[in-house]
Design a protein around this motif. Structure first.
Motif, PDB file in Angstrom:
ATOM      1  N   SER A 125      32.641  42.239  55.702  1.00 57.34           N
ATOM      2  CA  SER A 125      32.684  41.626  54.375  1.00 57.34           C
ATOM      3  C   SER A 125      31.296  41.633  53.729  1.00 57.34           C
ATOM      4  O   SER A 125      30.307  41.254  54.356  1.00 57.34           O
TER       5      SER A 125
ATOM      6  N   GLY B 114      30.283  39.725  51.350  1.00 59.28           N
ATOM      7  CA  GLY B 114      29.845  38.347  51.136  1.00 59.28           C
ATOM      8  C   GLY B 114      29.199  37.780  52.386  1.00 59.28           C
ATOM      9  O   GLY B 114      28.152  37.133  52.331  1.00 59.28           O
TER      10      GLY B 114
ATOM     11  N   VAL C 227      28.584  39.060  43.839  1.00 57.76           N
ATOM     12  CA  VAL C 227      29.648  38.477  43.014  1.00 57.76           C
ATOM     13  C   VAL C 227      30.197  39.516  42.043  1.00 57.76           C
ATOM     14  O   VAL C 227      31.410  39.631  41.848  1.00 57.76           O
TER      15      VAL C 227
ATOM     16  N   TYR D 232      32.469  41.890  43.734  1.00 60.98           N
ATOM     17  CA  TYR D 232      33.760  41.265  43.998  1.00 60.98           C
ATOM     18  C   TYR D 232      34.582  41.163  42.713  1.00 60.98           C
ATOM     19  O   TYR D 232      35.794  41.399  42.723  1.00 60.98           O
ATOM     20  N   ALA D 233      33.893  40.829  41.604  1.00 64.85           N
ATOM     21  CA  ALA D 233      34.599  40.734  40.324  1.00 64.85           C
ATOM     22  C   ALA D 233      35.206  42.087  39.969  1.00 64.85           C
ATOM     23  O   ALA D 233      36.339  42.160  39.484  1.00 64.85           O
TER      24      ALA D 233
ATOM     25  N   VAL E  14      38.289  42.470  42.057  1.00 64.64           N
ATOM     26  CA  VAL E  14      39.396  41.631  41.610  1.00 64.64           C
ATOM     27  C   VAL E  14      40.078  42.283  40.406  1.00 64.64           C
ATOM     28  O   VAL E  14      41.296  42.236  40.268  1.00 64.64           O
ATOM     29  N   GLY E  15      39.253  42.895  39.557  1.00 64.43           N
ATOM     30  CA  GLY E  15      39.827  43.600  38.423  1.00 64.43           C
ATOM     31  C   GLY E  15      40.288  42.655  37.335  1.00 64.43           C
ATOM     32  O   GLY E  15      40.136  41.444  37.446  1.00 64.43           O
ATOM     33  N   PRO E  16      40.853  43.208  36.274  1.00 59.45           N
ATOM     34  CA  PRO E  16      41.185  42.377  35.115  1.00 59.45           C
ATOM     35  C   PRO E  16      42.379  41.463  35.352  1.00 59.45           C
ATOM     36  O   PRO E  16      42.621  40.569  34.554  1.00 59.45           O
TER      37      PRO E  16
ATOM     38  N   ALA F 190      43.585  38.747  37.625  1.00 57.41           N
ATOM     39  CA  ALA F 190      43.376  37.871  38.765  1.00 57.41           C
ATOM     40  C   ALA F 190      44.702  37.297  39.196  1.00 57.41           C
ATOM     41  O   ALA F 190      45.521  36.906  38.388  1.00 57.41           O
ATOM     42  N   SER F 191      44.908  37.267  40.492  1.00 54.43           N
ATOM     43  CA  SER F 191      46.058  36.550  41.006  1.00 54.43           C
ATOM     44  C   SER F 191      45.541  35.706  42.151  1.00 54.43           C
ATOM     45  O   SER F 191      44.399  35.860  42.579  1.00 54.43           O
ATOM     46  N   GLU F 192      46.369  34.819  42.613  1.00 52.34           N
ATOM     47  CA  GLU F 192      45.878  33.953  43.664  1.00 52.34           C
ATOM     48  C   GLU F 192      45.692  34.714  44.963  1.00 52.34           C
ATOM     49  O   GLU F 192      44.954  34.307  45.844  1.00 52.34           O
TER      50      GLU F 192
ATOM     51  N   LEU G 141      43.910  36.849  46.879  1.00 54.37           N
ATOM     52  CA  LEU G 141      42.572  37.413  46.763  1.00 54.37           C
ATOM     53  C   LEU G 141      42.507  38.756  47.461  1.00 54.37           C
ATOM     54  O   LEU G 141      43.019  38.903  48.568  1.00 54.37           O
TER      55      LEU G 141
ATOM     56  N   PHE H  98      37.453  41.420  50.776  1.00 49.44           N
ATOM     57  CA  PHE H  98      36.071  41.674  50.375  1.00 49.44           C
ATOM     58  C   PHE H  98      35.405  42.610  51.382  1.00 49.44           C
ATOM     59  O   PHE H  98      34.201  42.699  51.462  1.00 49.44           O
TER      60      PHE H  98
END
Lengths: 224, 493
Positions: free
Chosen positions: B125, B127, B175, B178-179, B182-184, B186-188, B190, B193
């Motif tokens: 990961s 992170g 960050v 990661y953003a 995640v892409g445009p 977002a869903s819960e 995740l 990473f």
């Protein structure tokens, strides 16, 4: 998104409000002359960060974000301010902050940096999903935080400034991804920040012991 | 099961030193732990070559050729440093410069520092990789401050403040990656990473986010890697730390930060094409290489000069990767290894010199070390010859590989710039080393006490033997590993 439109609009407004309050507190921190008040301002700023996480957790029903909110309150709102406060009192550190640049100049610099933060964040507003300009606020927090680090002489105020940079980074994570980073990563970051402040505290203590001062501008022997 | 023990063994060794009583035993525990990790690293080698990637715990830990190469280097440098630590701290205690508590601090923190480095190279990961790099900074800063002198506290403060600021920026870069992942939408749920997963989706990631992420990682991890112009903490920290710690900071810690940067570089290359990140790496690498020689030439302090020489070598590694041909990347990775073997010897020798003369100042050491401290001076001279890049040693070969690769890629001007910087630092180092090594010792400047001639000998001998053997003979598995690692950095064909 499972939440109905009306409640998610409230969430967006709350988040925008909290984010702006974080920035206001940052600017108060830049103007603040008393050390203990600065620590409280930082605690309050962290409280709003935790508030944003709590709003997301509540309105989107995301459990792991709630854990992050609780950790932020425990670590950055309660524990670290308590630790710093105790250190300031025990070591009888003077209350005056003594910035390098005077107050009006610092404010002008911070205004410029905030503006720069907005410009930096502009290309990414399409990617933001939380309220308006949360990312811009986050970038402004990071930039002014870095300025604050260089504008402070006392070791403890540099630590405090670094913590506000960290707050800005965490806000950016929320602004861009809604749910922040995976829980294990958030836990890792949380742990690092706590340990970092404790290690810095040990160093501050030793510097104080050796130099009879916390003024880092006296750390000037090593050159070239 | 080889990856988890690599991290757990050093942690266990560090914790054991909390309760052990005798310093001799603590030193032995450190040596045993790193001998074990070296053995594990060697055992890992054929697996990685055969399978490409070895993973554990549902891909939580993963080792490819690049991480295996770093595992071997961390083990080697840590083993060398701990071999020298026992005698070094015994003499410091006898001289009364350190208290027993501080020495225990060294034995507890050093394995944890190393465990952090193993975690950096093995965790999948991005992170958690950041978490581990910050952990290495936090565990090493108290080692820099070990002597508690005003200067060492200053160095430690600079190190931790600049390091933490840099790492905060690296976290922001993390960050952003990661953003992008995640892409445009977002869903819960995740997304993972994990670096390996990010690499698969890299071509579809948002380009502007990745650009910003790489720049932030470059500034952030570049600070920790000592790249100019973020290097200002480096000479202070490396000169004020106790010698075994300097050996680890210079020999391996810089390269671990570089490794973290490389992972971002590979992602950025997969997303944006090679030009963007390669040019940035090349620019900072060359800048570091040209900044180092003047500082080497004006240094009056032995360990500070060695630190600036590290700046030069880190610059070369970056430049080699920035040139982005299979040959230059291979040369840069090889250079990491040779530098990791050579630089600790120089720092351990500097420690011996300090214990004999109580100073690192050239002026006070005077001339004629070959007469006053013949064994240390001999080993110092060998390692110095290697570090400046003289032929029988591998650094000559790896430097030549980078330059030749650059010329082959039709970038003769850049190759000549690299060569010019190398020649400049060669002259600087040679001039400084001959000043203290050769000549007649000045009367009255003889060592303050008789040192036993074989101080730090096992560690220096081990590292020099490794350096010489692998300079003339690179075993086939190691060569395959390096080629695989170069292919990972250079993007898979």
């Amino acid at each position: 998104m499972t939440a109905p439109a009306a409640s998610s609009a409230i969430a967006a407004q709350l988040i925008a409000l909290f984010a702006v309050l974080m920035l206001v507190l940052q600017l108060l921190l830049v103007g603040q002359r008393m050390l203990l008040t600065s620590i409280r301002l930082f605690a309050l700023q962290s409280l709003f960060l935790a508030g944003i996480a709590a709003v997301i957790a509540f309105f989107h029903g995301a459990f792991h974000v709630f854990v992050v909110a609780v950790l932020t309150v425990a670590g950055k709102v309660l524990f670290l301010p308590w630790l710093l406060d105790r250190q300031v009192r025990r070591m009888r550190i003077g209350q005056e902050i003594e910035p390098l640049l005077n107050f009006p100049t610092s404010m002008v610099v911070c205004a410029a940096l905030t503006l720069f933060g907005y410009i930096l964040a502009r290309p990414f507003t399409a990617l933001e999903r939380l309220g308006n300009n949360t990312l811009a606020v986050a970038m402004a927090l990071v930039l002014t935080g870095i300025f604050l680090m260089f504008n402070r002489r006392k070791a403890i105020t540099q630590v405090l400034a670094w913590l506000t940079v960290e707050n800005g980074v965490m806000l950016a994570a929320v602004a861009l991804t809604t749910y922040g980073m995976p829980l294990v990563v958030e836990l890792g970051i949380f742990f690092d920040v706590i340990v970092a402040v404790m290690v810095l505290g040990i160093l501050v203590y030793r510097i104080r012991d050796t130099f009879a001062s916390m003024d880092t501008s006296k750390l000037r022997q090593l050159k070239g | 099961m080889t990856l988890a023990p690599l991290i757990l063994i050093p942690v266990a060794a560090g914790l054991a030193c909390l309760v052990l009583r005798s310093h001799r035993l603590m030193a032995a525990v450190g040596v045993a732990a790193f001998a074990a990790t070296l053995a594990l690293g060697i055992r890992l080698l054929p697996d990685v070559i055969a399978r490409g990637v070895v993973t554990e715990y549902d891909e939580f830990l993963s080792a490819d050729a690049l991480s295996t190469w770093m595992v071997l280097l961390v083990s080697l440098v840590s083993l060398g440093a701990s071999l020298s630590a026992g005698g070094y701290f015994r003499r410091e205690l006898a001289a009364g410069t350190l208290t027993a508590g501080r020495v225990r601090e060294y034995y507890v923190l050093t394995p944890i520092f190393a465990a952090g480095m193993f975690f950096v190279v093995l965790v999948n990961s991005l992170g958690l990789m950041w978490f581990a790099v910050e952990a290495t900074a936090l565990s090493s800063v108290l080692l820099v401050a070990l002597y508690n002198r005003p200067t060492s506290l200053e160095a430690a403060w600079k190190y931790i403040i600049l390091g933490s600021l840099g790492l905060a920026l690296a976290l922001l870069g993390t960050v952003f990656v990661y953003a992008a992942a995640v892409g445009p939408h977002a869903s819960e749920q995740l997304p993972s990473f994990n670096w390996s997963r990010l690499l698969e989706m890299a071509p579809h990631l948002d380009h502007r986010l990745m650009q910003l992420a790489f720049v932030l990682a470059l500034v952030g991890y570049g600070t920790k890697a000592g790249l100019a112009p973020m290097h200002t903490w480096l000479p202070d920290a490396h000169s004020e730390a106790p010698s075994p710690t300097s050996a680890m900071l210079s020999g391996i810690s810089l390269k671990i930060a570089l490794y973290a940067l490389l992972r971002f570089h590979i992602l950025a290359t997969a997303c944006l094409g090679p030009a963007f990140s390669c040019n940035l790496l090349l620019a900072l690498g060359l800048f570091s290489m040209f900044l180092a020689p003047p500082f080497i030439l004006v240094q009056r302090n032995l360990k500070r000069m060695l630190a600036y020489s590290s700046l030069e070598h880190v610059g070369l590694i970056c430049a080699g990767i920035g040139l982005n041909t299979p040959l230059t990347i291979f040369g840069a990775l090889l250079h990491m290894g040779y530098h990791a073997a050579a630089k600790p010897v120089l720092f351990i020798a500097a420690g011996n010199i300090h214990q004999a003369f109580h100073t690192h100042e050239f002026r006070l050491i005077g001339r004629g070390l070959v007469k006053t401290l013949p064994v240390t001076a001999g080993l110092l001279a060998l390692a110095a010859a290697a570090a400046v890049g003289l032929p029988p040693f591998g650094l000559f070969y790896s430097e030549l590989t980078v330059i030749a690769g650059g010329i082959e890629a039709h970038r003769p001007v850049l190759s000549l710039l690299v060569l010019a910087a190398l020649v400049a630092s060669f002259c600087g180092l040679l001039q400084q080393f001959t000043r203290i090594l050769l000549g007649e010792p000045t009367r009255g400047r003889l060592p303050a006490r008789d040192t036993r001639p074989f101080d730090g000998m096992p560690a220096m001998a081990l590292l020099l033997v490794v350096l010489v053997v692998f300079s003339v003979w690179l075993p086939a598995p190691l060569l395959t590993l390096l080629h695989q690692a170069a292919a990972i950095v250079g993007g898979k064909p």
